[in-house]
Write a protein that holds these residues in place. Structure first.
Motif, mmCIF file in Angstrom:
data_model
loop_
_atom_site.group_PDB
_atom_site.id
_atom_site.type_symbol
_atom_site.label_atom_id
_atom_site.label_comp_id
_atom_site.label_asym_id
_atom_site.label_seq_id
_atom_site.Cartn_x
_atom_site.Cartn_y
_atom_site.Cartn_z
ATOM 1 N N SER A 253 10.156 -1.344 -15.648
ATOM 2 C CA SER A 253 8.949 -1.207 -15.779
ATOM 3 C C SER A 253 8.026 -0.134 -15.074
ATOM 4 N N ALA A 254 8.879 0.480 -14.142
ATOM 5 C CA ALA A 254 8.463 1.457 -13.419
ATOM 6 C C ALA A 254 8.781 3.074 -13.984
ATOM 7 N N SER A 255 9.477 2.888 -14.915
ATOM 8 C CA SER A 255 10.034 3.935 -15.798
ATOM 9 C C SER A 255 8.982 5.210 -15.819
ATOM 10 N N LEU A 256 7.868 4.999 -16.427
ATOM 11 C CA LEU A 256 6.696 5.902 -16.833
ATOM 12 C C LEU A 256 5.628 5.558 -16.013
ATOM 13 N N ILE A 257 5.263 6.247 -15.031
ATOM 14 C CA ILE A 257 3.801 6.378 -14.451
ATOM 15 C C ILE A 257 2.581 7.034 -15.147
ATOM 16 N N HIS A 258 1.621 6.416 -15.201
ATOM 17 C CA HIS A 258 0.632 7.564 -15.497
ATOM 18 C C HIS A 258 -0.615 7.449 -14.693
ATOM 19 N N THR A 259 -1.231 8.741 -14.662
ATOM 20 C CA THR A 259 -2.487 8.896 -13.937
ATOM 21 C C THR A 259 -3.358 9.489 -14.454
ATOM 22 N N GLU A 260 -4.254 8.806 -14.886
ATOM 23 C CA GLU A 260 -5.753 9.469 -15.401
ATOM 24 C C GLU A 260 -6.664 10.252 -14.672
ATOM 25 N N LEU A 261 -7.061 11.360 -14.876
ATOM 26 C CA LEU A 261 -7.802 12.246 -14.067
ATOM 27 C C LEU A 261 -9.463 12.149 -14.865
ATOM 28 N N GLY B 137 -11.629 16.130 -8.591
ATOM 29 C CA GLY B 137 -12.069 15.328 -9.263
ATOM 30 C C GLY B 137 -11.668 13.931 -8.906
ATOM 31 N N GLN B 138 -11.454 12.910 -9.833
ATOM 32 C CA GLN B 138 -10.982 11.664 -9.380
ATOM 33 C C GLN B 138 -9.770 11.162 -10.245
ATOM 34 N N ALA B 139 -8.844 10.304 -9.541
ATOM 35 C CA ALA B 139 -7.633 9.863 -10.182
ATOM 36 C C ALA B 139 -7.551 8.614 -10.255
ATOM 37 N N VAL B 140 -6.688 8.008 -11.194
ATOM 38 C CA VAL B 140 -6.209 6.578 -11.281
ATOM 39 C C VAL B 140 -4.704 6.705 -11.558
ATOM 40 N N THR B 141 -3.866 6.040 -10.654
ATOM 41 C CA THR B 141 -2.493 5.716 -10.969
ATOM 42 C C THR B 141 -2.280 4.470 -11.209
ATOM 43 N N HIS B 142 -1.615 4.164 -12.155
ATOM 44 C CA HIS B 142 -1.090 2.806 -12.562
ATOM 45 C C HIS B 142 0.421 2.581 -12.250
#
Length: 416
Positions: A251-259, A215-220
């Protein structure tokens, strides 16, 4: 960190508030070597060593009352080959590479002999690649619950996840500089840098089976803002300086990746039977993979240091300095793939001019205290939404690093 002892093009990666009477070009190549070891409780020690080149380039051109600066450098980076397939840290650290390449365009004004003000536009290209072992049992446990009887860290449920992501982000910088008869003060501010990296993801739930999900992923990514203050004062023919900086790592404590667009490109009857045995449908399994949260626990830090520069003959100068940076990752968030250290950086450097050229050498030694983690926030039974659904990271961690820098500068004679 070295804000208050830099002038001209070499200062551009740190502050846009810099000035030179003539054009300058500065190229620097630093080679960073590290030795990192960890020993999780009840396991053998794992040691990795690496050498990484870190180049930078700065160009400064005064055009009338305005100084134009261009800088290219790598402000953030991280990588590693990862442990072998039997290492207890295999669920935490994989073969990863995070590289941020930044290009800055800055403008400076010099309205008074003592003052310089500057502002900059920052563009950053980020590339993130990763191949790591994952415990599919953790995913199934989250769906089936404790009563499902899903085994954790079972070799049969060890899978592989691969991502290849890239993206571009923008930010800004600003600064002010005061110089008067050798005395000086500096203020440098770099804004937060948000970069969304997008690309492909491939997930094999079990390395013993043929099932594959793609699939595809976007990491912020949210890289921190920082504010630095520096002072310098003349002492005879020498110069003393000191500086401190705040870095907003929280600001980098939580990193979200959406699939998205997840699809089974290769199915396996054994895997389908296994899901059925836990009462989990294919749709529910795919739906549980829609978002991945990484919890690094990073927090803001304040760093500081001091240096002295002395003349070496008529054309040379030497510098000795020391800086201290506390760890940005609290003890309970440390694991083999998420660790940093409180470090003391001791630097010795020398420079010599040859007409319009100047060469410099520097050597840094980074001394880091060992980290003995007794309690961990991580557990494979935690909810995946917390970003802490990993084996605990209790153990002993150590690091030593050194950097050799080589710098060459060309400085045009001042006009007129």
């Amino acid at each position: 960190m070295c804000y208050s002892d830099l002038e001209g093009a070499v200062a551009l990666p740190e502050t846009p508030a810099t000035w030179a009477e003539g054009a300058e070009i500065v190229a620097d190549v630093g080679v960073l070597g590290t030795r990192y070891s960890y020993q999780l409780h009840g396991a053998d020690t794992t040691t990795t060593e690496g050498v990484t080149p870190v180049p930078s380039l700065g160009v400064f051109v005064p055009i009338g009352p305005v100084g134009v600066g261009l800088a290219g450098f790598a402000p953030f980076g991280r990588g590693g080959q990862g442990p072998d397939a039997r290492d207890p840290g295999r669920y935490h650290a994989g073969r990863t590479s995070l590289q941020v390449l930044e290009g800055d365009l800055s403008l400076a004004v010099h309205p008074h002999a003592d003052w310089t003000f500057g502002a900059g536009f920052r563009l950053a290209y980020t590339r993130f690649t990763s191949t790591r072992i994952v415990d599919t049992g953790t995913v199934l446990y989250g769906l089936a619950g404790p009563e499902g009887g899903v085994p954790l860290q079972d070799p049969f449920l060890e899978g592989t996840q691969q991502v290849d992501l890239a993206g571009v982000g923008f930010s800004w910088s600003g600064g002010a500089r005061f110089r008067h008869e050798g005395w000086g003060a500096d203020l440098a501010v770099r804004g937060p840098l948000a970069v969304d990296v997008a690309g492909s993801i491939s997930y094999i739930p079990s390395n013993d089976l043929s099932m594959r999900i793609e699939g595809q992923a976007v990491t912020h990514f949210h890289f921190p803002a920082d504010v630095a203050l520096g002072m310098r004062l003349p002492v005879g023919r020498s110069t003393l300086g000191g500086e401190a900086a705040w870095i907003g790592w929280s600001s980098a404590s939580l990193i979200h990746t959406e699939l998205s667009d997840l699809r089974v490109t290769s199915s396996d009857a054994t895997m389908e039977t296994l899901l059925d045995s836990y009462g989990i449908t294919d749709a529910a399994f795919l739906g549980s993979l829609d978002e991945v949260v990484t919890n690094s626990g990073t927090q803001d830090i304040v760093t500081g240091g001091a240096w002295i520069e002395v003349p070496l003959g008529e054309r040379g100068r030497g510098r000795l300095g020391a800086w201290y940076a506390p760890t940005a990752i609290p003890e309970d968030h440390v694991h083999p793939g998420n660790v940093d250290f409180a470090t003391a950086d001791v630097r010795i450097a020398a420079a010599r001019s040859f007409g319009t050229f100047e060469g410099a050498l520097s050597l840094d030694a980074f001394f880091a205290g060992a980290r003995d983690v007794q309690e961990s926030v991580y557990s494979p039974t935690n909810r995946s939404s917390t970003g802490t659904a990993l084996p605990p990271g209790e153990g002993l961690y150590s690091l030593f690093g050194a950097r050799l820098g080589v710098e060459l500068a060309w400085k045009a004679p001042p006009r007129g």
